[in-house]
Design a protein around this motif. Sequence first.
Motif, short mmCIF file in Angstrom:
data_model
loop_
_atom_site.label_atom_id
_atom_site.label_comp_id
_atom_site.label_asym_id
_atom_site.label_seq_id
_atom_site.Cartn_x
_atom_site.Cartn_y
_atom_site.Cartn_z
N GLU A 40 0.82 -1.21 0.00
CA GLU A 40 0.00 0.00 0.00
C GLU A 40 0.86 1.26 0.00
N ILE A 41 1.92 1.23 -0.78
CA ILE A 41 2.84 2.36 -0.92
C ILE A 41 2.88 2.79 -2.37
N ASP A 42 2.71 4.10 -2.62
CA ASP A 42 2.71 4.57 -4.01
C ASP A 42 4.12 4.92 -4.47
N ASP A 43 4.22 5.48 -5.67
CA ASP A 43 5.52 5.77 -6.26
C ASP A 43 6.30 6.83 -5.50
N ARG A 44 5.59 7.65 -4.74
CA ARG A 44 6.27 8.69 -3.94
C ARG A 44 6.69 8.18 -2.57
N GLY A 45 6.33 6.93 -2.27
CA GLY A 45 6.64 6.39 -0.96
C GLY A 45 5.57 6.70 0.07
N ALA A 46 4.41 7.19 -0.37
CA ALA A 46 3.32 7.53 0.54
C ALA A 46 2.45 6.30 0.81
N PHE A 47 1.93 6.22 2.02
CA PHE A 47 1.02 5.15 2.39
C PHE A 47 -0.37 5.47 1.86
N ALA A 216 3.64 6.85 9.93
CA ALA A 216 4.30 5.63 10.40
C ALA A 216 4.66 4.66 9.28
N PHE A 217 3.83 4.58 8.25
CA PHE A 217 4.02 3.55 7.23
C PHE A 217 4.67 4.05 5.95
N CYS A 218 4.80 5.36 5.78
CA CYS A 218 5.38 5.88 4.54
C CYS A 218 6.83 5.43 4.40
N GLN A 219 7.32 5.51 3.16
CA GLN A 219 8.66 5.04 2.86
C GLN A 219 9.53 6.12 2.22
N SER A 220 9.18 7.37 2.43
CA SER A 220 10.01 8.47 1.94
C SER A 220 9.84 9.68 2.85
N TRP A 221 10.88 10.53 2.87
CA TRP A 221 10.79 11.74 3.69
C TRP A 221 9.77 12.71 3.12
N GLU A 222 9.61 12.74 1.81
CA GLU A 222 8.62 13.61 1.19
C GLU A 222 7.22 13.28 1.71
N ALA A 223 6.89 12.00 1.71
CA ALA A 223 5.57 11.58 2.19
C ALA A 223 5.42 11.82 3.68
N ALA A 227 2.55 14.25 5.48
CA ALA A 227 1.63 13.73 6.49
C ALA A 227 1.80 14.45 7.82
N TYR A 228 3.05 14.71 8.20
CA TYR A 228 3.36 15.42 9.45
C TYR A 228 2.70 16.80 9.45
N GLN A 229 2.85 17.53 8.36
CA GLN A 229 2.30 18.87 8.27
C GLN A 229 0.78 18.84 8.34
N ASP A 230 0.18 17.90 7.60
CA ASP A 230 -1.28 17.77 7.62
C ASP A 230 -1.79 17.49 9.03
N PHE A 231 -1.12 16.57 9.72
CA PHE A 231 -1.57 16.16 11.04
C PHE A 231 -1.50 17.31 12.04
N PHE A 232 -0.35 17.96 12.14
CA PHE A 232 -0.18 18.97 13.17
C PHE A 232 -0.89 20.29 12.84
N ASP A 233 -1.03 20.61 11.56
CA ASP A 233 -1.85 21.77 11.20
C ASP A 233 -3.29 21.53 11.62
N SER A 234 -3.77 20.31 11.42
CA SER A 234 -5.15 19.98 11.76
C SER A 234 -5.37 19.94 13.26
N VAL A 235 -4.40 19.41 14.00
CA VAL A 235 -4.50 19.37 15.45
C VAL A 235 -4.57 20.79 16.02
N GLU A 236 -3.81 21.71 15.41
CA GLU A 236 -3.85 23.10 15.86
C GLU A 236 -5.25 23.70 15.64
N LYS A 237 -5.86 23.39 14.51
CA LYS A 237 -7.22 23.87 14.24
C LYS A 237 -8.21 23.28 15.24
N LEU A 238 -8.00 22.03 15.59
CA LEU A 238 -8.88 21.39 16.57
C LEU A 238 -8.71 22.01 17.95
#
Length: 283
Positions: A40-47, A216-223, A227-238
């Motif tokens: 379940e990993i795409d070409d960019r290494g994203a889960f 946790a499951f991604c296979q590249s720093w880009e991915a 994901a890190y930015q999405d998660f913590f930006d959203s937590v701040e909004k919450l």
Amino acid sequence: MANACGIFRTEEQAVYTDELAEQFAKEAGVPPRPQETRSEIDDRGAFIRQPNAFIQPFGEGVNDLKAEANRYAIYWAHGCHWSNRPVIVRDILGLTDVIGDVATSHSGQSNIYGHGFADQKDFRDPICGAHFLSEFYKNANPEFTGRATTPTFVDVKEKKAVNNDYHRLTNYIEVQFRKFQPVDAPDLYPVKYRREIDEFNDWLFPTVNNGHYRMAFCQSWEAYDEAYQDFFDSVEKLDQRLAENRFLFGDYITDSDVRLYVTLVRWETSYYHRTDEKENHGI
């Protein structure tokens, strides 16, 4: 060893060997569980999470599943926040005598075959007698080749999986099983807020509910960074939203609060450490 849903082997469970699991799997005709970090990993290494296999809704339509007492059981894992959600909602709504449940655990010492029943007598599901959750998927669709996941609604009469759509299962329990709920059961999915709850849940899923899995499951720093930015930006909004409200939609708990709560607990108790380790040691 643990899988994505935190199924851990303990010393007391070590008697369930890989050899036994292999024997049971051969008898049942089920293959090893696919690994999400490979399949379940795409070409960019994203889960990219696999699609849900069984999405037939509960409802009043001709082809819809019908809510019945003692017809279904929720198969779930203690460490899986997706499957904690329908169990919590069922309990809050007073449906423990209507919808059963079975907690899965590991299969064998290395959990090669995924969700099993290591804590049960003869390593079998106490309701239907299966050795593996994947048997219910095979019974429903012999051509299924993906991961058997929790939560899964199992038709215990036909011994087959009927729905594993974790994004909608709680809503089906809240609405279609309403006739079985006590008169004083809370309304977790009120009609007046239903559209807003759906929109909120659709936003919450990729950024927060699935956010730490993406890290946790991604296979590249880009991915990972995405994901890190999405998660913590959203937590701040919450944080900002909850600074003015006791719950996400005011003074009363809703379906969305359950979804957020279990995700944050899982993040704090498990995935925070796993993603921190990925940062410290590299992907």
